[in-house]
Write a protein that holds these residues in place. Structure first.
Motif, PDB file in Angstrom:
ATOM      1  N   GLU A 183      -7.676   2.631  -4.178  1.00  0.00           N
ATOM      2  CA  GLU A 183      -8.190   1.759  -5.251  1.00  0.00           C
ATOM      3  C   GLU A 183      -7.042   1.096  -6.012  1.00  0.00           C
ATOM      4  OE1 GLU A 183     -11.499   0.193  -7.231  1.00  0.00           O
ATOM      5  OE2 GLU A 183     -11.684   1.843  -5.822  1.00  0.00           O
ATOM      6  N   ILE A 232      -4.105  -6.884   4.385  1.00  0.00           N
ATOM      7  CA  ILE A 232      -4.587  -5.544   4.020  1.00  0.00           C
ATOM      8  C   ILE A 232      -4.693  -4.660   5.256  1.00  0.00           C
ATOM      9  CG2 ILE A 232      -6.599  -4.250   3.202  1.00  0.00           C
ATOM     10  CD1 ILE A 232      -6.964  -6.450   1.075  1.00  0.00           C
ATOM     11  N   LEU A 266       0.852  -1.191   0.000  1.00  0.00           N
ATOM     12  CA  LEU A 266       0.000   0.000   0.000  1.00  0.00           C
ATOM     13  C   LEU A 266       0.883   1.234   0.000  1.00  0.00           C
ATOM     14  CD1 LEU A 266      -2.859  -0.969   2.462  1.00  0.00           C
ATOM     15  CD2 LEU A 266      -2.854  -1.009  -0.011  1.00  0.00           C
ATOM     16  N   LYS A 278     -13.062   1.551   1.101  1.00  0.00           N
ATOM     17  CA  LYS A 278     -13.433   2.478   0.028  1.00  0.00           C
ATOM     18  C   LYS A 278     -14.358   3.572   0.558  1.00  0.00           C
ATOM     19  CE  LYS A 278     -12.685  -0.612  -3.877  1.00  0.00           C
ATOM     20  NZ  LYS A 278     -13.310  -1.314  -5.004  1.00  0.00           N
ATOM     21  N   ASN A 322      -3.950   0.589  -4.942  1.00  0.00           N
ATOM     22  CA  ASN A 322      -3.262  -0.341  -4.055  1.00  0.00           C
ATOM     23  C   ASN A 322      -4.037  -1.648  -3.905  1.00  0.00           C
ATOM     24  OD1 ASN A 322      -0.757   0.861  -3.046  1.00  0.00           O
ATOM     25  ND2 ASN A 322      -2.094   2.469  -2.319  1.00  0.00           N
ATOM     26  N   LEU A 323      -5.347  -1.546  -3.715  1.00  0.00           N
ATOM     27  CA  LEU A 323      -6.159  -2.753  -3.571  1.00  0.00           C
ATOM     28  C   LEU A 323      -6.144  -3.569  -4.854  1.00  0.00           C
ATOM     29  CD1 LEU A 323      -9.192  -1.351  -1.555  1.00  0.00           C
ATOM     30  CD2 LEU A 323      -7.385  -2.871  -0.712  1.00  0.00           C
ATOM     31  N   ILE A 380     -12.904  -4.428   2.004  1.00  0.00           N
ATOM     32  CA  ILE A 380     -12.625  -3.541   0.871  1.00  0.00           C
ATOM     33  C   ILE A 380     -13.703  -2.469   0.764  1.00  0.00           C
ATOM     34  CG2 ILE A 380     -12.497  -3.444  -1.653  1.00  0.00           C
ATOM     35  CD1 ILE A 380     -10.965  -6.125  -1.517  1.00  0.00           C
ATOM     36  N   THR A 399      -7.350 -10.431   4.182  1.00  0.00           N
ATOM     37  CA  THR A 399      -7.918  -9.389   5.036  1.00  0.00           C
ATOM     38  C   THR A 399      -6.898  -8.930   6.073  1.00  0.00           C
ATOM     39  OG1 THR A 399     -10.143 -10.270   4.721  1.00  0.00           O
ATOM     40  CG2 THR A 399      -9.797  -8.863   6.640  1.00  0.00           C
TER      41      THR A 399
END
Length: 149
Positions: A79, A110, A72, A142, A81-82, A138, A107
């Motif tokens: 967005e 992240i 990240l 967001k 990075n994900l 996610i 998860t």
């Protein structure tokens, strides 16, 4: 017995590195955490499971170069990075032995990679839920990212 595994920096053979990491995890009785987290020994508490998972992830992270860990990047949008993280997981799944990370492991990675600005969301997700899917995480990230904008 001291086990030494080279850092994975993208230049070494990933399949060989992965086998070495699996061997290290197996020697510390942590391989089950990643391969079959459902079949825990009877009586294993939630705290013990979390501790074992954190240990397994820690071992893997200590054997990754900084450039690989830096998923990240602050210069990219959430967005981007994900998308990059999910693409890397697909590449991992297609790397020969079909070993994508589980939703739970994705998860955790992240959440542990989030910048300080997501501290509140991270805490709410980590401590406010007994279970949560990757999609829910996610979506929450967001939403928070939209608040920042």
């Amino acid at each position: 017995m001291k086990l030494e595994i080279e850092m994975f920096d993208g230049n070494v053979d990933f399949r060989i590195w992965r086998r070495k990491i699996k061997g290290m995890l197996a020697s510390q009785k942590l391989l089950r955490v990643l391969e079959d987290p459902i079949s825990w020994p009877e009586g294993t508490t939630k705290d013990q499971k979390e501790e074992m998972l954190e240990s397994a992830i820690g071992i893997m992270l200590f054997h990754l170069s900084d450039s690989i860990i830096r998923m990240l990047s602050s210069s990219k949008s959430l967005e981007q990075n994900l998308d990059e993280f999910l693409r890397m997981n697909i590449e991992l799944a297609n790397s020969g032995e079909g070993e994508a990370l589980s939703d739970e492991n994705q998860t955790i990675i992240i959440l542990n990679s989030l910048p300080e600005s997501f501290k509140e969301v991270k805490s709410a997700i980590k401590y406010g839920c007994t279970s949560i899917t990757l999609e829910e995480v996610i979506s929450a990230l967001k939403s928070k990212d939209l608040e920042f904008k």
